[in-house]
Design an enzyme around this catalytic site. Structure first.
Site: not given
Ligand code: TYD
Length: 139
Positions: A54-56, A101, A126
């Site tokens: 749940g982030h980049a 992802r 992010i």
């Protein structure tokens, strides 16, 4: 403008040294993978039904391997989305920078091994999806 594409995030086959007593998979900087490893971490004991990720990342490159068991990696570049199932220890998914992802469908006992191009830095994350979309669309 798309900074990075899910189509550049490929599954790579790693070497497997096999004998009757089992297998070994060796990985070297800039040989099997296209970066220098600065950090290794692994996820394990993920409760059934839980999701992670749940982030980049702005800069981080990673190779994700199912060292044991299986899970799905859902990757997104702001336009395109694809789901990759990892379930063999001699295959790994390369994730380039700027890719959102989610890690889902962990099997019982799964171990998710990550080889990472950078040390841990919260500044490189992010974590907000809208911020990611703005970033990936060049805003
Ligand atoms: P995070 O990367 O958000 O986990 P996941 O993507 O697997 O859901 O990290 C979860 C927490 O662990 C967060 O507080 C930061 C910390 N952490 C470190 O301190 N060092 C690390 O190398 C990693 C990957 C995470």
């Amino acid at each position: 403008m798309i900074k990075n594409s899910v189509y550049n995030c490929n599954v790579i086959e790693l070497p497997k040294i096999h004998n009757r007593a089992g297998n070994i998979t060796p990985i070297h900087n800039n040989i099997e993978i296209p970066f220098e490893i600065k950090r290794v971490y692994y996820l394990y004991d993920v409760p059934g039904g839980e999701t992670r990720g749940g982030h980049a990342h702005y800069e981080l490159r990673q190779l994700i391997v199912a060292a044991s068991g299986s899970f799905d990696v859902v990757i997104e570049d702001g336009k395109n989305k694809k789901t990759v199932t990892l379930n063999r220890p001699n295959f790994g998914l390369l994730i380039t920078p700027g890719i959102w992802r989610e890690l889902i469908n962990f099997s019982s006992g799964a171990v998710l091994l990550v080889l990472a191009s950078e040390t841990y830095s919260e500044m490189d994350y992010i974590r907000d999806y809208q911020t990611f979309l703005n970033y990936s669309n060049g805003e």
